[in-house]
Design an enzyme around this catalytic site. Structure first.
Site, mmCIF file in Angstrom:
data_model
loop_
_atom_site.group_PDB
_atom_site.id
_atom_site.type_symbol
_atom_site.label_atom_id
_atom_site.label_comp_id
_atom_site.label_asym_id
_atom_site.label_seq_id
_atom_site.Cartn_x
_atom_site.Cartn_y
_atom_site.Cartn_z
ATOM 1 N N CYS A 163 20.603 1.051 19.146
ATOM 2 C CA CYS A 163 19.687 0.833 18.005
ATOM 3 C C CYS A 163 18.334 1.494 18.202
ATOM 4 O O CYS A 163 17.564 1.608 17.241
ATOM 5 C CB CYS A 163 19.514 -0.654 17.762
ATOM 6 S SG CYS A 163 21.089 -1.453 17.439
ATOM 7 N N HIS A 184 13.592 -1.014 13.286
ATOM 8 C CA HIS A 184 15.040 -1.222 13.306
ATOM 9 C C HIS A 184 15.341 -2.591 12.691
ATOM 10 O O HIS A 184 14.534 -3.519 12.794
ATOM 11 C CB HIS A 184 15.560 -1.144 14.746
ATOM 12 C CG HIS A 184 17.009 -1.488 14.811
ATOM 13 N ND1 HIS A 184 17.947 -0.753 14.150
ATOM 14 C CD2 HIS A 184 17.667 -2.523 15.397
ATOM 15 C CE1 HIS A 184 19.130 -1.314 14.323
ATOM 16 N NE2 HIS A 184 18.988 -2.378 15.081
ATOM 17 N N ASN A 213 22.858 -4.952 10.326
ATOM 18 C CA ASN A 213 22.343 -4.090 11.389
ATOM 19 C C ASN A 213 23.246 -2.858 11.482
ATOM 20 O O ASN A 213 24.383 -2.962 11.931
ATOM 21 C CB ASN A 213 22.354 -4.879 12.704
ATOM 22 C CG ASN A 213 21.929 -4.047 13.900
ATOM 23 O OD1 ASN A 213 21.615 -2.861 13.784
ATOM 24 N ND2 ASN A 213 21.937 -4.659 15.074
HETATM 25 N N1 ACO Z 1 28.008 -19.008 11.904
HETATM 26 C C1 ACO Z 1 27.813 -20.307 12.191
HETATM 27 N N2 ACO Z 1 27.350 -20.736 13.387
HETATM 28 C C2 ACO Z 1 27.062 -19.801 14.303
HETATM 29 C C3 ACO Z 1 27.236 -18.430 14.064
HETATM 30 C C4 ACO Z 1 27.748 -18.035 12.801
HETATM 31 N N3 ACO Z 1 27.933 -16.748 12.494
HETATM 32 N N4 ACO Z 1 26.861 -17.743 15.179
HETATM 33 C C5 ACO Z 1 26.476 -18.653 16.085
HETATM 34 N N5 ACO Z 1 26.595 -19.910 15.552
HETATM 35 C C6 ACO Z 1 26.304 -21.171 16.193
HETATM 36 C C7 ACO Z 1 26.585 -21.138 17.673
HETATM 37 O O1 ACO Z 1 27.925 -21.454 17.964
HETATM 38 C C8 ACO Z 1 25.634 -22.205 18.184
HETATM 39 O O2 ACO Z 1 26.197 -23.461 17.960
HETATM 40 P P1 ACO Z 1 25.968 -24.648 19.005
HETATM 41 O O3 ACO Z 1 24.485 -24.895 19.029
HETATM 42 O O4 ACO Z 1 26.760 -25.777 18.410
HETATM 43 O O5 ACO Z 1 26.500 -24.158 20.309
HETATM 44 C C9 ACO Z 1 24.429 -22.057 17.272
HETATM 45 O O6 ACO Z 1 24.896 -21.424 16.090
HETATM 46 C C10 ACO Z 1 23.324 -21.222 17.883
HETATM 47 O O7 ACO Z 1 23.910 -20.018 18.422
HETATM 48 P P2 ACO Z 1 23.023 -18.840 18.912
HETATM 49 O O8 ACO Z 1 23.905 -17.723 19.361
HETATM 50 O O9 ACO Z 1 22.002 -19.346 19.880
HETATM 51 O O10 ACO Z 1 22.329 -18.449 17.527
HETATM 52 P P3 ACO Z 1 21.020 -17.646 17.260
HETATM 53 O O11 ACO Z 1 20.097 -18.415 16.432
HETATM 54 O O12 ACO Z 1 20.487 -17.026 18.521
HETATM 55 O O13 ACO Z 1 21.547 -16.478 16.318
HETATM 56 C C11 ACO Z 1 21.988 -14.131 16.515
HETATM 57 C C12 ACO Z 1 22.495 -15.545 16.826
HETATM 58 C C13 ACO Z 1 21.913 -13.997 15.010
HETATM 59 C C14 ACO Z 1 22.987 -13.141 17.087
HETATM 60 C C15 ACO Z 1 20.584 -13.934 17.141
HETATM 61 O O14 ACO Z 1 20.584 -14.396 18.475
HETATM 62 C C16 ACO Z 1 20.147 -12.528 17.112
HETATM 63 O O15 ACO Z 1 19.969 -11.920 16.071
HETATM 64 N N6 ACO Z 1 19.923 -11.905 18.295
HETATM 65 C C17 ACO Z 1 19.539 -10.538 18.401
HETATM 66 C C18 ACO Z 1 20.785 -9.730 18.410
HETATM 67 C C19 ACO Z 1 20.495 -8.269 18.230
HETATM 68 O O16 ACO Z 1 19.417 -7.881 17.863
HETATM 69 N N7 ACO Z 1 21.525 -7.475 18.490
HETATM 70 C C20 ACO Z 1 21.476 -6.090 18.225
HETATM 71 C C21 ACO Z 1 20.641 -5.360 19.211
HETATM 72 S S1 ACO Z 1 20.484 -3.742 18.783
HETATM 73 C C22 ACO Z 1 21.752 -2.783 19.432
HETATM 74 O O17 ACO Z 1 21.513 -1.965 20.259
HETATM 75 C C23 ACO Z 1 23.114 -2.923 18.910
#
Ligand code: ACO
Length: 352
Positions: A114, A279, A309
């Site tokens: 990214c 990004h 994304n």
């Molecule tokens: N639907 C419903 N529930 C979900 C989902 C979903 N799609 N995804 C996760 N949950 C649940 C989890 O199971 C967890 O449940 P629990 O508390 O009962 O265990 C809870 O939601 C929290 O999970 P987290 O993974 O901690 O959720 P978070 O708020 O961190 O959101 C996300 C996840 C959206 C991926 C976030 O962490 C994020 O955007 N991180 C950055 C990722 C990123 O930028 N990636 C790309 C980088 S760039 C590249 O080079 C590709």
């Protein structure tokens, strides 16, 4: 002192119809509400089976060349940014260059995920400054569909009214945090040396910290023999492994620092910057970066709700949208910022 690098052309391409969050909920346990609240994403596009990054890149590149008013044979260099290449080797750049008709022009893939557009600005600037190139085509294209953790694309698309098998649903749900954020697409920019005084890159701030490779990576690769086997499928090592919380934390910490550094290097204030083109990995990341910098919302454009994304394609797609609707205009000061798997991150300050 700048090299006079200018964006003289842009184009983008999105495959297929938009796929909304309700469609994802047909193949995994998730909801439109969760996805909107936690990411700001409402829909995304997916590349159809049989197409790859180069198929998306070709129309984007053709539109960029057309808008720059140049022919493929006028290019001196092609940089192809992707983390989802057509083949494991060679890169997608030679595939695209062939299809464009740039035979003999150096064309290579850049793998900074990214953050790739930040690296491409740096490399294109260096190529132009050194006299090695006058016109560089930079393309970002991604076909993430190939690593999505479901098989029932017809159920997802609403073409078959059925439920996935319990195992398939369980697998998709296990990877849901990853699966809901990515979307496919391609963007392309033509970067050229311009005689117009004052335009070009004012400062760059580019970094890599390899200690965080395993925070977001595809475990399958040439460390195993054969490099792809039934185990790859059984153990899901073809699906990216992501520590979403850590990537989030890194982005909201490192990006504001980088933006402050690049502005300091160039001797400009945050207030003087017209646009912060970031990004788009998660709307909450960009909101947090903006708040930490204290910049107004209208200076941080967003297209994540529609596209998700799109990894290396994001910044060129957003630039093309903003050039075509008139938001980006000559003479504006633009700060580009991005962080991607590696971890690679940085920012670029450019007078466009
Ligand atoms: N639907 C419903 N529930 C979900 C989902 C979903 N799609 N995804 C996760 N949950 C649940 C989890 O199971 C967890 O449940 P629990 O508390 O009962 O265990 C809870 O939601 C929290 O999970 P987290 O993974 O901690 O959720 P978070 O708020 O961190 O959101 C996300 C996840 C959206 C991926 C976030 O962490 C994020 O955007 N991180 C950055 C990722 C990123 O930028 N990636 C790309 C980088 S760039 C590249 O080079 C590709």
């Amino acid at each position: 002192m700048t090299t006079g690098l200018r964006i003289t052309g842009s184009g983008h391409y999105l495959p297929g119809p938009p796929i909304d969050n309700h469609a994802l909920a047909r193949v995994m346990d998730t909801s439109d509400e969760w996805i909107r609240q936690r990411t700001g994403i409402e829909s995304r596009h997916f590349c159809p089976e049989g197409q790859g990054a180069s198929d998306l890149a070709l129309p984007a590149a053709q539109r960029a060349l057309e808008s720059a008013g140049i022919a493929p044979e006028d290019l001196d260099y092609v940089l192809f940014n992707t983390m989802t290449p057509d083949y494991l080797f060679p890169g997608s750049a030679p595939v695209l260059a062939d299809r464009l008709g740039c035979i003999g022009v150096p064309a290579l893939d850049l793998r900074a995920q990214c953050a790739a557009m930040i690296y491409s600005f740096q490399l294109a600037n260096a190529l132009i400054a050194s006299g090695e190139a006058e016109r560089v085509l930079v393309v970002g294209a991604e076909a993430h569909a190939g690593f999505m953790p479901w098989r029932d694309w017809d159920i997802l698309a609403g073409e078959r009214n059925a439920a996935p098998s319990p195992e398939d649903r369980e697998r998709a749900t296990r990877h849901r945090a990853l699966a809901i954020i990515f979307g496919d697409g391609a963007g392309a920019l033509v970067l050229e040396r311009s005689p117009r005084p004052g335009c070009g890159i004012l400062a760059l701030d580019v970094h890599t910290d390899g200690r965080f490779v395993k925070k977001l990576y595809i475990p399958a690769g040439f460390r195993t023999r054969p490099f792809i086997s039934e185990r790859t499928v059984q153990e899901d090592t073809w699906i990216p492994s992501m520590d979403g919380r850590d990537v989030f934390r890194q982005a909201v910490t490192l990006l504001p620092q980088s933006v402050r550094r690049v502005c300091h290097k160039a001797g400009v204030t945050l207030e003087q910057v017209d646009w912060f083109i970031a990004h788009q990995a998660n709307q909450r990341i960009n909101d947090a970066v903006r708040e930490r910098l204290g910049v107004p919302e209208h200076k941080v454009p967003s297209n994540i709700a529609r596209l998700g994304n799109t990894s290396a394609a994001t910044i060129p797609i957003l630039v093309d949208e903003m050039r075509r609707d008139g938001r980006l205009r000559d003479g504006q000061l633009v700060c580009f910022l991005a962080l991607g798997a590696g971890v690679h991150w940085g920012s670029v300050l450019m007078r466009i």
